[in-house]
Design a protein around this motif. Structure first.
Motif, PDB file in Angstrom:
ATOM      1  N   VAL A   1       0.842  -1.200   0.000  1.00 11.26           N
ATOM      2  CA  VAL A   1       0.000   0.000   0.000  1.00 11.26           C
ATOM      3  C   VAL A   1       0.877   1.249   0.000  1.00 11.26           C
ATOM      4  CG1 VAL A   1      -1.703   1.308   1.328  1.00 11.26           C
ATOM      5  CG2 VAL A   1      -1.930  -1.177   1.114  1.00 11.26           C
ATOM      6  N   ARG A   2       1.931   1.229   0.819  1.00  9.64           N
ATOM      7  CA  ARG A   2       2.834   2.387   0.853  1.00  9.64           C
ATOM      8  C   ARG A   2       3.493   2.586  -0.509  1.00  9.64           C
ATOM      9  NH1 ARG A   2       4.728  -0.264   5.547  1.00  9.64           N
ATOM     10  NH2 ARG A   2       6.908  -0.322   4.828  1.00  9.64           N
ATOM     11  N   GLN A   3       3.925   1.504  -1.103  1.00 12.29           N
ATOM     12  CA  GLN A   3       4.564   1.603  -2.412  1.00 12.29           C
ATOM     13  C   GLN A   3       3.583   2.125  -3.458  1.00 12.29           C
ATOM     14  OE1 GLN A   3       5.834  -2.462  -2.749  1.00 12.29           O
ATOM     15  NE2 GLN A   3       7.898  -2.051  -1.959  1.00 12.29           N
ATOM     16  N   ALA A   4       2.345   1.672  -3.394  1.00 10.78           N
ATOM     17  CA  ALA A   4       1.341   2.134  -4.362  1.00 10.78           C
ATOM     18  C   ALA A   4       1.082   3.631  -4.208  1.00 10.78           C
ATOM     19  CB  ALA A   4       0.050   1.345  -4.189  1.00 10.78           C
ATOM     20  N   ILE A   5       1.030   4.107  -2.963  1.00 10.85           N
ATOM     21  CA  ILE A   5       0.826   5.540  -2.729  1.00 10.85           C
ATOM     22  C   ILE A   5       1.979   6.341  -3.321  1.00 10.85           C
ATOM     23  CG2 ILE A   5       0.760   7.319  -0.928  1.00 10.85           C
ATOM     24  CD1 ILE A   5      -0.711   5.235   0.841  1.00 10.85           C
ATOM     25  N   ALA A   6       3.216   5.916  -3.040  1.00 11.52           N
ATOM     26  CA  ALA A   6       4.378   6.659  -3.527  1.00 11.52           C
ATOM     27  C   ALA A   6       4.484   6.606  -5.048  1.00 11.52           C
ATOM     28  CB  ALA A   6       5.647   6.107  -2.889  1.00 11.52           C
ATOM     29  N   LEU A   7       4.216   5.442  -5.635  1.00 10.81           N
ATOM     30  CA  LEU A   7       4.298   5.292  -7.089  1.00 10.81           C
ATOM     31  C   LEU A   7       3.164   6.023  -7.804  1.00 10.81           C
ATOM     32  CD1 LEU A   7       5.088   1.482  -7.131  1.00 10.81           C
ATOM     33  CD2 LEU A   7       6.585   3.227  -8.126  1.00 10.81           C
ATOM     34  N   GLY A   8       2.045   6.190  -7.130  1.00  8.07           N
ATOM     35  CA  GLY A   8       0.840   6.675  -7.799  1.00  8.07           C
ATOM     36  C   GLY A   8       0.607   8.166  -7.741  1.00  8.07           C
ATOM     37  N   ILE A   9       1.443   8.915  -7.036  1.00 13.29           N
ATOM     38  CA  ILE A   9       1.289  10.375  -6.967  1.00 13.29           C
ATOM     39  C   ILE A   9       2.490  11.018  -7.642  1.00 13.29           C
ATOM     40  CG2 ILE A   9       1.124  12.378  -5.449  1.00 13.29           C
ATOM     41  CD1 ILE A   9      -0.240  10.631  -3.393  1.00 13.29           C
ATOM     42  N   ASP A  10       2.221  11.819  -8.652  1.00 17.55           N
ATOM     43  CA  ASP A  10       3.279  12.487  -9.414  1.00 17.55           C
ATOM     44  C   ASP A  10       3.692  13.766  -8.688  1.00 17.55           C
ATOM     45  OD1 ASP A  10       4.980  13.591 -11.246  1.00 17.55           O
ATOM     46  OD2 ASP A  10       3.471  13.891 -12.820  1.00 17.55           O
ATOM     47  N   PRO A  11       4.936  13.866  -8.181  1.00 21.73           N
ATOM     48  CA  PRO A  11       5.353  15.080  -7.474  1.00 21.73           C
ATOM     49  C   PRO A  11       5.191  16.352  -8.300  1.00 21.73           C
ATOM     50  CG  PRO A  11       6.937  13.328  -7.071  1.00 21.73           C
ATOM     51  CD  PRO A  11       5.989  12.833  -8.132  1.00 21.73           C
ATOM     52  N   GLU A  12       5.437  16.260  -9.613  1.00 18.25           N
ATOM     53  CA  GLU A  12       5.313  17.457 -10.440  1.00 18.25           C
ATOM     54  C   GLU A  12       3.856  17.871 -10.593  1.00 18.25           C
ATOM     55  OE1 GLU A  12       5.941  20.812 -12.443  1.00 18.25           O
ATOM     56  OE2 GLU A  12       7.374  19.659 -11.272  1.00 18.25           O
ATOM     57  N   ALA A  13       2.943  16.891 -10.641  1.00 19.30           N
ATOM     58  CA  ALA A  13       1.518  17.236 -10.704  1.00 19.30           C
ATOM     59  C   ALA A  13       1.087  17.957  -9.424  1.00 19.30           C
ATOM     60  CB  ALA A  13       0.688  15.976 -10.914  1.00 19.30           C
ATOM     61  N   LEU A  14       1.594  17.507  -8.272  1.00 20.61           N
ATOM     62  CA  LEU A  14       1.316  18.220  -7.023  1.00 20.61           C
ATOM     63  C   LEU A  14       1.879  19.630  -7.067  1.00 20.61           C
ATOM     64  CD1 LEU A  14       1.960  15.674  -4.106  1.00 20.61           C
ATOM     65  CD2 LEU A  14      -0.227  16.530  -4.941  1.00 20.61           C
ATOM     66  N   ASN A  15       3.095  19.758  -7.585  1.00 22.93           N
ATOM     67  CA  ASN A  15       3.729  21.065  -7.693  1.00 22.93           C
ATOM     68  C   ASN A  15       2.883  22.007  -8.542  1.00 22.93           C
ATOM     69  OD1 ASN A  15       5.719  23.083  -7.571  1.00 22.93           O
ATOM     70  ND2 ASN A  15       6.822  22.259  -9.333  1.00 22.93           N
ATOM     71  N   GLN A  16       2.364  21.520  -9.643  1.00 22.68           N
ATOM     72  CA  GLN A  16       1.521  22.349 -10.509  1.00 22.68           C
ATOM     73  C   GLN A  16       0.241  22.764  -9.794  1.00 22.68           C
ATOM     74  OE1 GLN A  16       2.115  23.578 -13.530  1.00 22.68           O
ATOM     75  NE2 GLN A  16       4.099  22.565 -13.843  1.00 22.68           N
ATOM     76  N   ARG A  17      -0.349  21.819  -9.062  1.00 28.14           N
ATOM     77  CA  ARG A  17      -1.634  22.097  -8.404  1.00 28.14           C
ATOM     78  C   ARG A  17      -1.461  23.055  -7.224  1.00 28.14           C
ATOM     79  NH1 ARG A  17      -6.525  19.049  -8.220  1.00 28.14           N
ATOM     80  NH2 ARG A  17      -8.046  20.290  -7.068  1.00 28.14           N
ATOM     81  N   VAL A  18      -0.381  22.876  -6.462  1.00 25.19           N
ATOM     82  CA  VAL A  18      -0.210  23.649  -5.237  1.00 25.19           C
ATOM     83  C   VAL A  18       0.427  25.002  -5.495  1.00 25.19           C
ATOM     84  CG1 VAL A  18       0.950  23.693  -2.984  1.00 25.19           C
ATOM     85  CG2 VAL A  18      -0.104  21.580  -3.806  1.00 25.19           C
ATOM     86  N   SER A  19       1.435  25.044  -6.374  1.00 23.14           N
ATOM     87  CA  SER A  19       2.179  26.299  -6.541  1.00 23.14           C
ATOM     88  C   SER A  19       2.365  26.708  -7.980  1.00 23.14           C
ATOM     89  CB  SER A  19       3.550  26.179  -5.855  1.00 23.14           C
ATOM     90  OG  SER A  19       4.291  25.114  -6.422  1.00 23.14           O
TER      91      SER A  19
END
Length: 537
Positions: A315-333
């Motif tokens: 489950v931890r691996q799926a969470i880490a693999l499944g969220i794109d850091p750059e997509a978060l960066n675009q959404r947040v900042s």
């Protein structure tokens, strides 16, 4: 140009006295080289602007915008970091040593000298002749040991690292403090530049309640919590009366407002944190200061205690693999600033292109999630976030990414940082929570232990790996930079396999000041020291 901290910095053996979009880039000697960032989210680390100025003059009150205004001036109750009151505490109490980023070594501050045994297992602090606390009592070995003991007994911040490292403290004479370690640690002086090294006078508790009595260059004239802290220079400071006529700290958490206030002259300095668009504008506008990049600035802490979904590594691996850091960066900042899953990002001296974090791979994430579901997992997760705009946007982006994989994510909002801290660190009532560990390049073990050590009080996830504990000891006892790099690479590899948390981005910090301010020194964790500072009049 990307300026990296020099890889050849040396750990102290004997120390004596004397001993970002478009951004200005600090050159090797710490001066402004007029360069720019790479444009890919990579930031320089170092001083920005003219460090020397002309001939020093007396006068001028510096008004500093505090990111996290201290609720108390007791170092045993306040985190010693630039973001949370460390600069304020250092002005009142001083620190035994400071880290000199231009020299890449620890140098004496309140102490007269610091030396280590050949193996780094015993450290000797030599105190200054004539140094006194603001009440006139001497800064002697008994007072320093009393302050150490008081800090450790409070069990806050890095007190646990001290307890797990220090075997004993001896005071053979009034000017000598000998600290014996349980194991060699070449970076031990970081603790003398951090909370334990903030020396409080024994007389601070004689009145039955705490009084801020320190050996620093300034004394408290007014403290109104959540409003203002005003300090006056000490004529009897061991280094001589400071040139500044005073220091004034005011809470100013909004980065844009802080930047505008420095430009207008309402503030002279301030702590700009995380908002890379504002930081880029501040450096571009000609403000001076110190630019820092801290790994693990934004992480998804995954609760892996028994009974939680994160207890299953898949489950931890799926969470880490499944969220794109750059997509978060675009959404947040809006895409400003760096992002990525490396624990030590590009710009850190410990960054290794050949050792990466967890890649974005939604297909693999789905496979792992399907395996966990086949064994009975229902896919449900609770994501806890603070109820403010950037945090909400990050939570919604993570929720959408994870739901697209087959998770069923509920977002629960905390009303304040205090509420979030209680839920994550006290009640442990969460599955994922956005947080940060803010790694310190000069002493990486300090925060790595906090977030990864199985016995650490700051290990909110409940991560427990004997192999990781052994690697942390390997890092602590590493004798040189090559050995440290090897241990750090092994830590990154194991973290990518076992996923103690999902890594999304480093933090960018700009401790900024007007170009008219000179002589300010930045120490560990962006704490600013003003004993040598002066203002153009």
């Amino acid at each position: 140009m990307l300026h990296r901290l020099r890889r050849g910095w040396r750990s102290v053996a004997v120390v004596g006295i004397g001993a970002l979009a478009l951004t200005a880039c600090a050159s090797a000697d710490g001066q402004d080289s007029g360069g720019t960032s790479t444009g890919s989210g990579a930031y320089s680390i170092g001083y920005v602007g003219d460090r020397t100025g002309g001939d020093p003059v007396d006068g001028g009150v510096v008004t500093y915008g505090s990111y996290g205004f201290p609720a108390t001036l007791d170092p045993a109750k306040t985190l010693m970091a630039g973001s949370t009151g460390g600069t304020e505490l250092a002005a009142i109490y001083d620190t035994l040593v400071r880290y000199d980023f231009e020299e890449s070594r620890y140098v004496p501050q309140l102490a007269a000298g610091l030396s280590a045994s050949d193996d780094g297992g015993t450290w000797t602090v030599t105190l200054r002749d004539g140094a006194t606390f603001s009440d006139g009592t001497p800064v002697d070995s008994a007072a320093v040991k009393w302050s150490f003991d008081r800090y450790v007994a409070a069990k806050r911040d890095v007190a646990q690292v001290w307890s797990n490292t220090v075997a004993g403290v001896e005071t053979p004479d009034a000017k000598t403090v000998v600290i014996r370690l349980q194991r060699p640690w070449t970076d031990f002086p970081v603790l003398l530049a951090a909370g334990p090294g903030v020396i409080v006078a024994p007389s601070s508790e004689t009145a039955g309640s705490f009084t801020p009595i320190g050996a620093g260059p300034f004394t408290v004239t007014r403290f109104a919590p959540n409003e203002v802290l005003e300090l006056a220079p000490r004529a009897d400071y061991f280094g001589g009366k400071p040139r500044l006529a005073g220091l004034r700290f005011v809470p100013t958490a909004n980065a844009q407002g802080m930047f505008e206030s420095i430009r207008s002259g309402e503030l002279n300095a301030g702590y700009l944190y995380r908002n890379t668009e504002v930081i880029d504008s501040a450096v571009d506008s000609g403000l001076s200061g110190y630019l820092d990049l801290q790994g693990l600035g934004a992480i998804g802490t995954i609760n892996q205690r028994e009974g939680r979904p994160g207890a299953d590594v898949r489950v931890r691996q799926a969470i880490a693999l499944g969220i794109d850091p750059e997509a978060l960066n675009q959404r947040v900042s809006g895409g400003h600033g760096p992002s990525g899953s490396a624990m030590f990002p590009e710009g850190s001296k410990w960054h290794n292109e050949d050792v990466q974090g967890v890649p974005y791979d939604p297909d693999k994430a789905r496979q792992l999630l399907d395996q966990a579901k086949a064994d009975g997992y229902d896919g449900k997760l609770t994501y806890v976030a603070i109820n403010e705009e950037a945090s909400r946007q990050g939570a919604l982006a993570a929720q959408a990414a994870l739901n697209s994989l087959g998770f069923d994510v509920e977002v629960a909002y905390a009303n304040s940082v205090t509420d979030l801290t209680r839920r994550v660190y006290v009640d442990r009532d969460f599955d994922i929570a956005r947080s940060g560990a803010s790694l310190i390049d000069a002493a990486p073990l300090l925060r790595l232990y906090g977030s990864l050590g199985s016995t650490s009080n700051n290990n909110a996830a409940g991560y427990n790996s004997p192999e990781m504990d052994a690697l942390l000891v390997k890092l602590q006892t590493a004798a040189d930079d090559d050995a440290k790099q090897e241990a750090i690479d092994d830590i990154q590899k194991l973290a990518a396999e076992t996923v103690p948390y999902a890594v999304w981005a480093p933090s960018v910090v700009f401790t900024a000041w007007t170009p008219k301010l000179h002589g300010a020194n930045v120490s560990i964790d962006n704490v600013v020291l003003f004993d040598d500072a002066w203002m153009e009049q």
